[in-house]
Enzyme design. Structure first.
Site, PDB file in Angstrom:
ATOM      1  N   ALA A  10      44.271  28.208  44.322  1.00  0.00           N
ATOM      2  CA  ALA A  10      44.965  27.821  45.541  1.00  0.00           C
ATOM      3  C   ALA A  10      44.073  27.946  46.774  1.00  0.00           C
ATOM      4  O   ALA A  10      43.918  26.993  47.549  1.00  0.00           O
ATOM      5  CB  ALA A  10      46.228  28.666  45.694  1.00  0.00           C
ATOM      6  N   LYS A 204      43.468  44.460  55.688  1.00  0.00           N
ATOM      7  CA  LYS A 204      44.295  43.628  54.807  1.00  0.00           C
ATOM      8  C   LYS A 204      44.712  44.413  53.569  1.00  0.00           C
ATOM      9  O   LYS A 204      45.865  44.347  53.133  1.00  0.00           O
ATOM     10  CB  LYS A 204      43.543  42.358  54.411  1.00  0.00           C
ATOM     11  CG  LYS A 204      44.392  41.408  53.566  1.00  0.00           C
ATOM     12  CD  LYS A 204      43.679  40.114  53.235  1.00  0.00           C
ATOM     13  CE  LYS A 204      44.596  39.206  52.412  1.00  0.00           C
ATOM     14  NZ  LYS A 204      43.927  37.944  52.028  1.00  0.00           N
ATOM     15  N   SER A 273      50.855  37.828  45.537  1.00  0.00           N
ATOM     16  CA  SER A 273      49.990  37.191  44.538  1.00  0.00           C
ATOM     17  C   SER A 273      50.019  37.940  43.212  1.00  0.00           C
ATOM     18  O   SER A 273      49.959  37.320  42.143  1.00  0.00           O
ATOM     19  CB  SER A 273      48.556  37.099  45.066  1.00  0.00           C
ATOM     20  OG  SER A 273      48.035  38.390  45.355  1.00  0.00           O
TER      21      SER A 273
END
Length: 324
Positions: A10, A204, A273
């Site tokens: 992706a 993150k 994810s």
């Protein structure tokens, strides 16, 4: 510019289409159904009302594609050891390798400075083979803030976010990183040139290291995870451990867990994810998100009992399903 996408999932597919639109000569290393789809239809991207496509050269053998100016590595961390074994033919003396990956990368302490300079993290590069195959001089780090998914092999759907944060591991504002910033901006990305890319990766991770495995274990979207006060409290304990590790390493986070939760809540009912990988029967990237934090805790002498509990549960859950 000759650009090769290694990992046309992706995110890799999204980046590849956009770089082709900016005039780059894009090639892709792919196998199986993805290889066949790219040979027949190229890379395709649905972005809002736009339908974009790019004809690309594609091969399962990097040697067929030759030396590149830029290699974008956009694989999940468990696949990186295999990538390292075959990436060599793409690399020339001046090739830049942009690592668009989640978690703590193998090069985290390369050109980092201070007491941890050059420390190899066994959780992500157990025998040093990745660092040997992709020398640090090639690396520019990339932290992706975007959501994309695959509708089919080679067919990417962009959901939200356009931000790429990039930087040299040393923090230097070199000519090559400035040139890459300009290229990515021309391709339509919101591009930020970082002063310390490790700090951006760590921030993150600060959210991903809890949300990903907890959603994978429970099957819950992020809103439901945060709505449970007991789970949210556990997440906070894990985050405080990681925050202390970051402070000792030299990448402090000037926020509290609730500040990060507010960012996550704005994404709505989001499937992480790792949850998508579990549902798809794919190997999970637990080591780059959680195992490595346990290792960093040992390195910095920060106790990590809550991180250890999360790791143990997530690891067992994945092992039972053959995904770790």
């Amino acid at each position: 510019m000759r650009v090769c996408i290694y990992g046309a999932g992706a995110i890799g597919g999204w980046i590849g289409v956009k770089l082709a639109g900016a005039g780059c000569d894009v090639s892709v290393v792919a196998r199986g159904a993805t290889l066949q789809a790219l040979q027949s239809d190229g890379l395709r991207l649905e972005q809002g009302s736009q339908a974009l496509s790019a004809a690309v050269r594609v091969s399962a053998a990097p040697a067929d594609l030759g030396v590149q100016d830029l290699v974008v590595v956009a694989v999940k961390a468990p696949a990186m050891a295999a990538v390292a074994q075959s990436i060599g033919p793409l690399l020339g003396p001046q090739t830049v390798v942009l690592t668009a990956m989640n978690g703590v990368p193998w090069w985290f302490f390369e050109r980092f400075g201070g007491r941890y300079e050059g420390t190899r993290l066994k959780a992500v590069d157990p025998d040093g083979s990745i660092a040997q195959a992709v020398p640090a001089r090639h690396i520019i780090g990339c932290v992706v803030h975007a959501s994309c998914s695959l509708d089919a092999p080679g067919q990417v759907r962009h959901h939200f976010g356009h931000k790429l944060i990039i930087g040299e591991p040393s923090g230097e504002k070199t000519a090559r990183v400035r040139e890459l910033t300009a290229l990515l901006e021309r391709a339509g990305f919101e591009t930020v040139l970082s002063d310390q890319i490790q700090k951006d990766a760590w921030y993150k991770l600060w959210g991903n290291m809890t949300m990903n495995p907890i959603s994978a274990i429970t099957g819950a979207t992020t809103d439901r995870v945060l709505d449970d006060e007991l789970v949210r409290g556990f997440i906070g304990r894990v985050m405080f451990e990681a925050k202390e590790i970051g402070a000792r390493v030299g990448i402090p986070i000037d926020q509290q867990p609730e500040d990060r939760h507010a960012v996550t809540r704005r994404l709505g009912a989001f499937r992480t994810s790792m949850l998508q990988d579990v549902e798809g029967g794919k190997a999970i990237e637990l080591d780059a998100l959680v195992t490595v934090v346990k290792e960093l805790g040992e390195l910095t002498e920060v106790p990590t009992p809550f991180t250890d509990a999360l790791l143990g549960l997530a690891r067992l859950h994945a092992r039972v399903r053959g995904l770790y």
